[in-house]
Design a protein around this motif. Sequence first.
Motif, PDB file in Angstrom:
ATOM      1  N   LYS A  95      -3.460  11.455   8.351  1.00 50.01           N
ATOM      2  CA  LYS A  95      -4.905  11.586   8.116  1.00 50.01           C
ATOM      3  C   LYS A  95      -5.381  10.772   6.921  1.00 50.01           C
ATOM      4  O   LYS A  95      -6.564  10.474   6.814  1.00 50.01           O
ATOM      5  CB  LYS A  95      -5.276  13.063   7.933  1.00 50.01           C
ATOM      6  CG  LYS A  95      -4.574  13.756   6.777  1.00 50.01           C
ATOM      7  CD  LYS A  95      -4.972  15.213   6.722  1.00 50.01           C
ATOM      8  CE  LYS A  95      -4.271  15.944   5.583  1.00 50.01           C
ATOM      9  NZ  LYS A  95      -4.627  17.375   5.552  1.00 50.01           N
ATOM     10  N   ALA A  96      -4.457  10.379   6.042  1.00 52.19           N
ATOM     11  CA  ALA A  96      -4.810   9.504   4.918  1.00 52.19           C
ATOM     12  C   ALA A  96      -4.601   8.042   5.270  1.00 52.19           C
ATOM     13  O   ALA A  96      -4.681   7.169   4.408  1.00 52.19           O
ATOM     14  CB  ALA A  96      -3.965   9.872   3.697  1.00 52.19           C
ATOM     15  N   ASN A  97      -4.322   7.763   6.556  1.00 54.01           N
ATOM     16  CA  ASN A  97      -4.104   6.412   7.075  1.00 54.01           C
ATOM     17  C   ASN A  97      -2.858   5.751   6.484  1.00 54.01           C
ATOM     18  O   ASN A  97      -2.788   4.527   6.366  1.00 54.01           O
ATOM     19  CB  ASN A  97      -5.325   5.514   6.836  1.00 54.01           C
ATOM     20  CG  ASN A  97      -5.368   4.342   7.803  1.00 54.01           C
ATOM     21  OD1 ASN A  97      -4.982   4.477   8.976  1.00 54.01           O
ATOM     22  ND2 ASN A  97      -5.816   3.189   7.341  1.00 54.01           N
ATOM     23  N   LEU A  98      -1.867   6.555   6.136  1.00 50.08           N
ATOM     24  CA  LEU A  98      -0.597   6.025   5.650  1.00 50.08           C
ATOM     25  C   LEU A  98       0.352   5.838   6.831  1.00 50.08           C
ATOM     26  O   LEU A  98       0.433   6.715   7.705  1.00 50.08           O
ATOM     27  CB  LEU A  98       0.033   6.978   4.635  1.00 50.08           C
ATOM     28  CG  LEU A  98      -0.697   7.145   3.304  1.00 50.08           C
ATOM     29  CD1 LEU A  98       0.005   8.210   2.466  1.00 50.08           C
ATOM     30  CD2 LEU A  98      -0.748   5.821   2.545  1.00 50.08           C
ATOM     31  N   PRO A  99       1.088   4.734   6.899  1.00 48.16           N
ATOM     32  CA  PRO A  99       2.044   4.524   7.994  1.00 48.16           C
ATOM     33  C   PRO A  99       3.305   5.367   7.759  1.00 48.16           C
ATOM     34  O   PRO A  99       4.056   5.129   6.815  1.00 48.16           O
ATOM     35  CB  PRO A  99       2.346   3.023   7.908  1.00 48.16           C
ATOM     36  CG  PRO A  99       2.094   2.660   6.475  1.00 48.16           C
ATOM     37  CD  PRO A  99       1.021   3.587   5.974  1.00 48.16           C
ATOM     38  N   ILE A 100       3.527   6.339   8.609  1.00 44.57           N
ATOM     39  CA  ILE A 100       4.634   7.274   8.447  1.00 44.57           C
ATOM     40  C   ILE A 100       5.657   7.059   9.563  1.00 44.57           C
ATOM     41  O   ILE A 100       5.302   6.953  10.735  1.00 44.57           O
ATOM     42  CB  ILE A 100       4.139   8.738   8.479  1.00 44.57           C
ATOM     43  CG1 ILE A 100       3.078   8.971   7.408  1.00 44.57           C
ATOM     44  CG2 ILE A 100       5.308   9.691   8.306  1.00 44.57           C
ATOM     45  CD1 ILE A 100       3.559   8.782   5.986  1.00 44.57           C
ATOM     46  N   GLN A 101       6.919   7.013   9.184  1.00 40.50           N
ATOM     47  CA  GLN A 101       7.998   6.937  10.166  1.00 40.50           C
ATOM     48  C   GLN A 101       8.924   8.128   9.959  1.00 40.50           C
ATOM     49  O   GLN A 101       9.455   8.325   8.861  1.00 40.50           O
ATOM     50  CB  GLN A 101       8.776   5.634  10.022  1.00 40.50           C
ATOM     51  CG  GLN A 101       9.839   5.451  11.100  1.00 40.50           C
ATOM     52  CD  GLN A 101      10.082   3.995  11.429  1.00 40.50           C
ATOM     53  OE1 GLN A 101       9.281   3.366  12.105  1.00 40.50           O
ATOM     54  NE2 GLN A 101      11.180   3.453  10.949  1.00 40.50           N
ATOM     55  N   ILE A 102       9.082   8.915  11.016  1.00 38.15           N
ATOM     56  CA  ILE A 102       9.927  10.105  10.978  1.00 38.15           C
ATOM     57  C   ILE A 102      11.216   9.813  11.737  1.00 38.15           C
ATOM     58  O   ILE A 102      11.184   9.348  12.882  1.00 38.15           O
ATOM     59  CB  ILE A 102       9.224  11.317  11.624  1.00 38.15           C
ATOM     60  CG1 ILE A 102       7.828  11.538  11.022  1.00 38.15           C
ATOM     61  CG2 ILE A 102      10.089  12.559  11.479  1.00 38.15           C
ATOM     62  CD1 ILE A 102       7.822  12.014   9.610  1.00 38.15           C
ATOM     63  N   TYR A 103      12.352  10.083  11.088  1.00 41.02           N
ATOM     64  CA  TYR A 103      13.656   9.917  11.729  1.00 41.02           C
ATOM     65  C   TYR A 103      14.112  11.288  12.247  1.00 41.02           C
ATOM     66  O   TYR A 103      14.068  12.276  11.512  1.00 41.02           O
ATOM     67  CB  TYR A 103      14.676   9.368  10.740  1.00 41.02           C
ATOM     68  CG  TYR A 103      14.424   7.934  10.346  1.00 41.02           C
ATOM     69  CD1 TYR A 103      15.102   6.888  10.961  1.00 41.02           C
ATOM     70  CD2 TYR A 103      13.497   7.620   9.354  1.00 41.02           C
ATOM     71  CE1 TYR A 103      14.865   5.569  10.612  1.00 41.02           C
ATOM     72  CE2 TYR A 103      13.248   6.298   8.990  1.00 41.02           C
ATOM     73  CZ  TYR A 103      13.940   5.281   9.626  1.00 41.02           C
ATOM     74  OH  TYR A 103      13.692   3.973   9.278  1.00 41.02           O
ATOM     75  N   LEU A 104      14.554  11.313  13.515  1.00 42.53           N
ATOM     76  CA  LEU A 104      14.964  12.570  14.121  1.00 42.53           C
ATOM     77  C   LEU A 104      16.305  12.405  14.833  1.00 42.53           C
ATOM     78  O   LEU A 104      16.649  11.311  15.306  1.00 42.53           O
ATOM     79  CB  LEU A 104      13.931  13.055  15.144  1.00 42.53           C
ATOM     80  CG  LEU A 104      12.486  13.192  14.667  1.00 42.53           C
ATOM     81  CD1 LEU A 104      11.680  11.979  15.111  1.00 42.53           C
ATOM     82  CD2 LEU A 104      11.847  14.466  15.205  1.00 42.53           C
ATOM     83  N   ASN A 105      17.035  13.497  14.926  1.00 42.59           N
ATOM     84  CA  ASN A 105      18.246  13.507  15.744  1.00 42.59           C
ATOM     85  C   ASN A 105      17.808  13.493  17.210  1.00 42.59           C
ATOM     86  O   ASN A 105      17.114  14.417  17.661  1.00 42.59           O
ATOM     87  CB  ASN A 105      19.072  14.759  15.456  1.00 42.59           C
ATOM     88  CG  ASN A 105      20.412  14.731  16.163  1.00 42.59           C
ATOM     89  OD1 ASN A 105      20.508  14.438  17.343  1.00 42.59           O
ATOM     90  ND2 ASN A 105      21.465  15.066  15.425  1.00 42.59           N
ATOM     91  N   PRO A 106      18.156  12.465  17.987  1.00 35.98           N
ATOM     92  CA  PRO A 106      17.654  12.368  19.363  1.00 35.98           C
ATOM     93  C   PRO A 106      18.215  13.435  20.298  1.00 35.98           C
ATOM     94  O   PRO A 106      17.658  13.657  21.374  1.00 35.98           O
ATOM     95  CB  PRO A 106      18.111  10.969  19.803  1.00 35.98           C
ATOM     96  CG  PRO A 106      19.310  10.683  18.967  1.00 35.98           C
ATOM     97  CD  PRO A 106      19.050  11.342  17.646  1.00 35.98           C
ATOM     98  N   TYR A 113      14.491  12.712   8.257  1.00 38.31           N
ATOM     99  CA  TYR A 113      13.894  12.075   7.069  1.00 38.31           C
ATOM    100  C   TYR A 113      12.479  11.610   7.410  1.00 38.31           C
ATOM    101  O   TYR A 113      12.193  11.220   8.543  1.00 38.31           O
ATOM    102  CB  TYR A 113      14.740  10.875   6.624  1.00 38.31           C
ATOM    103  CG  TYR A 113      14.365  10.350   5.258  1.00 38.31           C
ATOM    104  CD1 TYR A 113      14.797  10.991   4.105  1.00 38.31           C
ATOM    105  CD2 TYR A 113      13.577   9.218   5.122  1.00 38.31           C
ATOM    106  CE1 TYR A 113      14.454  10.512   2.842  1.00 38.31           C
ATOM    107  CE2 TYR A 113      13.224   8.729   3.870  1.00 38.31           C
ATOM    108  CZ  TYR A 113      13.666   9.381   2.737  1.00 38.31           C
ATOM    109  OH  TYR A 113      13.330   8.914   1.488  1.00 38.31           O
ATOM    110  N   GLU A 114      11.616  11.670   6.402  1.00 34.23           N
ATOM    111  CA  GLU A 114      10.253  11.158   6.545  1.00 34.23           C
ATOM    112  C   GLU A 114      10.050  10.008   5.558  1.00 34.23           C
ATOM    113  O   GLU A 114      10.364  10.133   4.379  1.00 34.23           O
ATOM    114  CB  GLU A 114       9.229  12.264   6.278  1.00 34.23           C
ATOM    115  CG  GLU A 114       7.793  11.779   6.365  1.00 34.23           C
ATOM    116  CD  GLU A 114       6.773  12.911   6.230  1.00 34.23           C
ATOM    117  OE1 GLU A 114       5.720  12.683   5.598  1.00 34.23           O
ATOM    118  OE2 GLU A 114       7.049  14.004   6.760  1.00 34.23           O
TER     119      GLU A 114
END
Length: 381
Positions: A95-106, A113-114
Motif C-alpha cells: 500500500k506504500a507502493n514499495l516493491p516487496i518480494q516474499i520467499y516461501l517454501n513451495p 523471508y520478506e
Amino acid sequence: MTFKQAVGKVHLWLGLASGLVVFIVSITGAIFTFQDDIRDLTEPWRKVEVQQTAPVLPSQLKAAALAHHPGASMRDAWVTYFAPDRSATVFFFDKANLPIQIYLNPYTGRVLYEQNLRTHFFTIIQEIHMHLLLPEAVAKWVVGISISIFVVMLLTGLVLWWPKRKQERKQRFTIKWGARWRRVNYDLHNVLGFYAASIGLVLALSGLFMIFPWMLESVRLVVDGGKAAPPEIMTTKIDTLQTVSAATQPLSDIVYRNVRRLSPSNEMILIAPDGTGKDPVYCWTYQKALHYYHRDEYAFHPVSGQLLESRFHANKSTGTKLSDMNYDLHTGQILGFGGKIVAFLGSLISASLPITGTVVWWGRRNKTKRQKQAAIPATAA
C-alpha cells in the motif's frame, strides 16, 4: 589529415563524451554478473530441501504472502516457481507502493523471508546499470546514446590498433610491464581493448537491444528473412463484449495446472498478475532456473481461464530464438558459470578503457603544451 588521424579524432572526442556513462554502466554490469551466485551464498532463504510432495498452488502462496499486507491485491501479484530445490516467490507492490518480494517454501506455503527490493543492494546496482538513477525516459537516451558511442569506439579502436607493419604486430599483443607507467597505461588501453573488443561488442549490442527493442526486432527480421509476423508471435486479443463463464477456481491455479501439464520438463514458471480482466493472463515456463533463453509462453482468458494461445521454444523461428537468447547473452549465463566469468572480465575491461584512454589523452595534451612552451624561447632568440 590521414584516414587514421581522422579516426583518431573521432575516437578521442566520442570517448571523452561518453566515458563516464560507459564506466558506470560497465562497472555495475561487472558487479551484477554474479548476483545470483552471491545471493545463493548469502541469502539462505533462496534454497529449500526437495520434497516428494507436489508444490502448493499459486493461490495459496499469494494468500500466505499477502496475509500481512492487507492493502495489496492478489490479482496484481506475480508468482514464480524456480526449481525443486529453490523457494518460490510472490512479488507485489504494497500500500506504500514499495516493491516487496516474499520467499516461501513451495511445498508448504510457509513464508521464509520478506524483502523490500527498493533497498536491496543488487536492485540498486541494476537500477544504476540500467537508468543511472535518472528518470527512465531520460536514462533511455543517455545510456542508449553512450553505449552506441561505445560500439563506435570499439570499432575505431581496432582501426587505430591495427599495425602498419607485420613486425609491429607482436608488440601490439603484449603489455610491456617493465616500461614506464605511461607506456604500461598505453598498452593496457590498446592491448586489453583489442582482446575485449568482441566481448564488449556482444555486451554492448545486447544491452542496446534491451533499451531499443526495435533493434532486436530488426535483427530477428534479418535472420528470419524479412518475415514481419511469424506464426509464433503471440498477438492475443480479448473480446470484452463476449460473455464467458467465470472460472470456478483461482485463475493462477488454472494457469499453473495447465502449464505443468504442457511443459512438464521446464523447471521455472513465472505467472503474471490476473490484472483487470480485460487483458490475457500470461505465463512463461523456462527449461532451467534463472536462465531465460529456452522458454514456452502462454496466454489465458482473464475470466474463464481458457488457454487462448501458446508458443513453444521448439517451434520458434531461428530469429525468435536468437531474440529470446538476448538477456542470457548479455549476462554471460548462456554459457554457464564460465560465460559469467567472460562477461565479468569483459565488463571490467570495458570500465577500464575510458580511464586508461583519458590518461593517454591527458599525457599527450600536457606533452604538447610542454613542447610549445619549450619552443617559445628558441623562437624569441
